[in-house]
Design an enzyme around this catalytic site. Structure first.
Site, PDB file in Angstrom:
ATOM      1  N   GLY A  11       0.975  -1.213   0.110  1.00 30.49           N
ATOM      2  CA  GLY A  11      -0.063   0.021  -0.041  1.00 30.49           C
ATOM      3  C   GLY A  11       0.810   1.273   0.174  1.00 30.49           C
ATOM      4  O   GLY A  11       1.711   1.134   0.793  1.00 30.49           O
ATOM      5  N   ARG A  72       0.987  -5.016  -5.077  1.00 30.29           N
ATOM      6  CA  ARG A  72       1.296  -6.301  -4.065  1.00 30.29           C
ATOM      7  C   ARG A  72       1.445  -7.485  -4.630  1.00 30.29           C
ATOM      8  O   ARG A  72       0.236  -7.747  -5.860  1.00 30.29           O
ATOM      9  CB  ARG A  72      -0.260  -6.538  -3.095  1.00 30.29           C
ATOM     10  CG  ARG A  72      -0.446  -5.268  -2.288  1.00 30.29           C
ATOM     11  CD  ARG A  72      -1.542  -5.558  -1.333  1.00 30.29           C
ATOM     12  NE  ARG A  72      -2.174  -4.174  -0.988  1.00 30.29           N
ATOM     13  CZ  ARG A  72      -1.801  -3.625   0.215  1.00 30.29           C
ATOM     14  NH1 ARG A  72      -0.588  -3.995   0.857  1.00 30.29           N
ATOM     15  NH2 ARG A  72      -2.432  -2.412   0.742  1.00 30.29           N
ATOM     16  N   ASP A 103       4.986  -4.030   5.971  1.00 25.12           N
ATOM     17  CA  ASP A 103       5.417  -5.385   6.599  1.00 25.12           C
ATOM     18  C   ASP A 103       5.468  -6.460   5.399  1.00 25.12           C
ATOM     19  O   ASP A 103       6.612  -7.044   5.334  1.00 25.12           O
ATOM     20  CB  ASP A 103       4.230  -5.877   7.379  1.00 25.12           C
ATOM     21  CG  ASP A 103       4.517  -7.129   8.035  1.00 25.12           C
ATOM     22  OD1 ASP A 103       5.450  -7.294   8.635  1.00 25.12           O
ATOM     23  OD2 ASP A 103       3.763  -8.155   7.877  1.00 25.12           O
ATOM     24  N   THR A 125       4.377   3.236   5.251  1.00 28.77           N
ATOM     25  CA  THR A 125       2.989   2.748   5.350  1.00 28.77           C
ATOM     26  C   THR A 125       2.424   3.652   6.091  1.00 28.77           C
ATOM     27  O   THR A 125       2.773   4.276   7.411  1.00 28.77           O
ATOM     28  CB  THR A 125       3.003   1.385   5.915  1.00 28.77           C
ATOM     29  OG1 THR A 125       1.696   1.074   6.402  1.00 28.77           O
ATOM     30  CG2 THR A 125       3.908   1.076   7.290  1.00 28.77           C
ATOM     31  N   ASP A 127       0.112   2.573   8.306  1.00 23.82           N
ATOM     32  CA  ASP A 127      -0.378   1.852   9.583  1.00 23.82           C
ATOM     33  C   ASP A 127       0.418   2.054  10.921  1.00 23.82           C
ATOM     34  O   ASP A 127       0.139   2.164  11.865  1.00 23.82           O
ATOM     35  CB  ASP A 127      -0.299   0.381   9.113  1.00 23.82           C
ATOM     36  CG  ASP A 127      -1.346   0.129   8.033  1.00 23.82           C
ATOM     37  OD1 ASP A 127      -2.177   1.016   7.655  1.00 23.82           O
ATOM     38  OD2 ASP A 127      -1.417  -0.936   7.315  1.00 23.82           O
ATOM     39  N   ASP A 129       2.870   0.280  11.639  1.00 18.40           N
ATOM     40  CA  ASP A 129       2.881  -1.247  12.224  1.00 18.40           C
ATOM     41  C   ASP A 129       4.256  -1.728  12.181  1.00 18.40           C
ATOM     42  O   ASP A 129       4.322  -2.953  12.412  1.00 18.40           O
ATOM     43  CB  ASP A 129       1.746  -2.291  11.669  1.00 18.40           C
ATOM     44  CG  ASP A 129       1.924  -2.133  10.040  1.00 18.40           C
ATOM     45  OD1 ASP A 129       2.885  -1.361   9.664  1.00 18.40           O
ATOM     46  OD2 ASP A 129       1.248  -3.070   9.412  1.00 18.40           O
ATOM     47  N   ARG A 171      -5.080  -1.686   8.984  1.00 19.88           N
ATOM     48  CA  ARG A 171      -5.000  -3.098   9.070  1.00 19.88           C
ATOM     49  C   ARG A 171      -5.157  -3.819  10.645  1.00 19.88           C
ATOM     50  O   ARG A 171      -6.124  -3.552  11.353  1.00 19.88           O
ATOM     51  CB  ARG A 171      -3.400  -3.728   8.526  1.00 19.88           C
ATOM     52  CG  ARG A 171      -3.616  -4.930   7.858  1.00 19.88           C
ATOM     53  CD  ARG A 171      -2.563  -5.508   7.110  1.00 19.88           C
ATOM     54  NE  ARG A 171      -2.296  -4.491   5.811  1.00 19.88           N
ATOM     55  CZ  ARG A 171      -2.809  -4.987   4.902  1.00 19.88           C
ATOM     56  NH1 ARG A 171      -3.362  -6.141   4.604  1.00 19.88           N
ATOM     57  NH2 ARG A 171      -2.754  -4.278   3.644  1.00 19.88           N
TER      58      ARG A 171
HETATM   59  O1  F6P Z   1      -1.281  -1.015   4.752  1.00 23.95           O
HETATM   60  C1  F6P Z   1      -1.811   0.241   4.348  1.00 23.95           C
HETATM   61  C2  F6P Z   1      -3.605  -0.144   4.043  1.00 23.95           C
HETATM   62  O2  F6P Z   1      -3.951   1.154   3.763  1.00 23.95           O
HETATM   63  C3  F6P Z   1      -4.037  -0.627   5.501  1.00 23.95           C
HETATM   64  O3  F6P Z   1      -4.249   0.134   6.252  1.00 23.95           O
HETATM   65  C4  F6P Z   1      -5.533  -1.192   4.564  1.00 23.95           C
HETATM   66  O4  F6P Z   1      -5.983  -2.436   5.338  1.00 23.95           O
HETATM   67  C5  F6P Z   1      -4.723  -1.843   3.207  1.00 23.95           C
HETATM   68  O5  F6P Z   1      -3.683  -0.980   3.070  1.00 23.95           O
HETATM   69  C6  F6P Z   1      -5.797  -1.637   2.158  1.00 23.95           C
HETATM   70  O6  F6P Z   1      -5.381  -2.181   1.000  1.00 23.95           O
HETATM   71  P1  F6P Z   1      -5.781  -1.953  -0.385  1.00 23.95           P
HETATM   72  O7  F6P Z   1      -5.131  -0.690  -0.975  1.00 23.95           O
HETATM   73  O8  F6P Z   1      -5.003  -3.016  -1.091  1.00 23.95           O
HETATM   74  O9  F6P Z   1      -7.428  -2.011  -0.586  1.00 23.95           O
END
Ligand code: F6P
Length: 320
Positions: A11, A72, A103, A125, A127, A129, A171
């Protein structure tokens, strides 16, 4: 070190561009060639590398998103994918790779490091985390976006004497909800790190309204569930409360990075290149108590980020 590469993965987050800029300009300053890999590990496996120069990172420090784009990549989770990635980096003569991501991106960097590629991770990120750094690149901006949204919601909630349930990203980590909750004066903050009881949440809201409060804000980290389910649970327990649900979603990942995120990204991008030049590798970079630090990436990916209990306790004391 003669030639390095940089990629952004997972992300995206605000400040990734500032980190790419710092990596490219620090490397060139020291006479090192830099390649940008487009679309993260996916681009690596497709040999989507291009040489960067000083100008290719001009006018990006203030932009959200990432000029290198992100992805991803499922293939890179496999041993074959990782092996192929390492071979491609060798084919291009890359003697150092800087991975900017969260992560999953760190897991990939760790694998490449074990395959003999000199690798550095930068925590990109929203997050927050990633362990062994106080903050990740993008977190400060995401928190500011949530706080700004809550300010707006408060206006309309007060007019109607309603409550607002705001679902935020993160997340499995509750930091966006926690920090934004403290900064916006939320009445309740529901996080994966702290068990909660919806009966108590609903009771407190009811009492607060009876005591003259004109609105209430509940911040829900996505790690505990959907904002809609929390709102329905509250209505079941207390039908007089009329919660409205706002899911902030990907709004939290866009827009111009705050000054703090730009500075963090710039410091870490520069630090990672200098560590590679000193012969270091297999590290996750971070800032702890103001100092840049590099920690064994294997330890970083296997250590859960410490929860800020002190801040959570403060939020409980102040949210009466
Ligand atoms: O890791 C960043 C994040 O925005 C999280 O907070 C969220 O759960 C996820 O990515 C959303 O992923 P995507 O952009 O693939 O929907």
């Amino acid at each position: 070190v003669k030639r390095i590469a940089v990629l952004t993965s997972g992300g995206d987050s605000q400040g990734m561009n500032a980190a790419v800029r710092a990596v490219v300009r620090t490397a060139i300053y020291h006479g090192i060639e830099v390649y940008g890999i487009q679309r993260g590990y996916h681009g690596l496996l497709n040999k989507d590398l291009r040489k960067m120069d000083i100008r290719s990172v001009g006018d990006i420090i203030q932009r959200g998103g990432t000029i290198l784009q992100s992805a991803r990549c499922q293939e890179f989770r496999t041993a074959e994918g990782q092996q192929k990635g390492a071979e491609i980096l060798r084919e291009f003569g890359i003697d150092g790779l800087i991975v900017i991501g969260g992560d999953g991106s760190y897991q990939g960097a760790n694998k490449l490091s074990k395959l003999g590629i000199k690798t550095m991770g930068l925590p990109g990120t929203i997050d927050n985390d990633i362990s062994f750094t106080d903050y990740t690149i993008g977190f400060d901006t995401a928190v500011s976006i949530v706080v700004d949204a809550v300010n707006k919601l408060r206006d309309t909630m007060s007019s109607h004497e309603r409550s607002s349930v705001v679902e935020v990203m993160g997340r499995h980590c509750g930091d966006i909800a926690l920090y934004a909750g403290v900064a916006s004066g939320a009445e309740s903050i529901l996080l994966p790190e702290v068990p909660f009881n919806l009966d108590e949440v609903a009771d407190r809201m009811k009492q607060n309204f009876e005591n003259g409060k004109r609105h209430s804000i509940i911040l829900v980290a996505e790690g505990v569930g959907k904002g809609d389910d929390i709102a329905n649970g509250i209505v079941e327990r207390c039908p007089s409360i009329e919660p409205r649900v706002t899911v902030l979603g990907h709004i939290q990942r866009g827009g111009t990075p705050t000054a703090n995120d730009r500075i963090l990204a710039s410091r870490l991008g520069d630090f990672a290149v200098r560590r590679l030049m000193e012969g270091d590798s297999g590290k996750g970079c971070g800032v702890i108590k103001g100092e840049c630090v590099a920690t064994d990436i294997d330890l970083v990916v296997n250590t859960k980020k410490e929860f800020n209990q002190e801040l959570y306790d403060l939020s409980c004391r102040l949210s009466q």
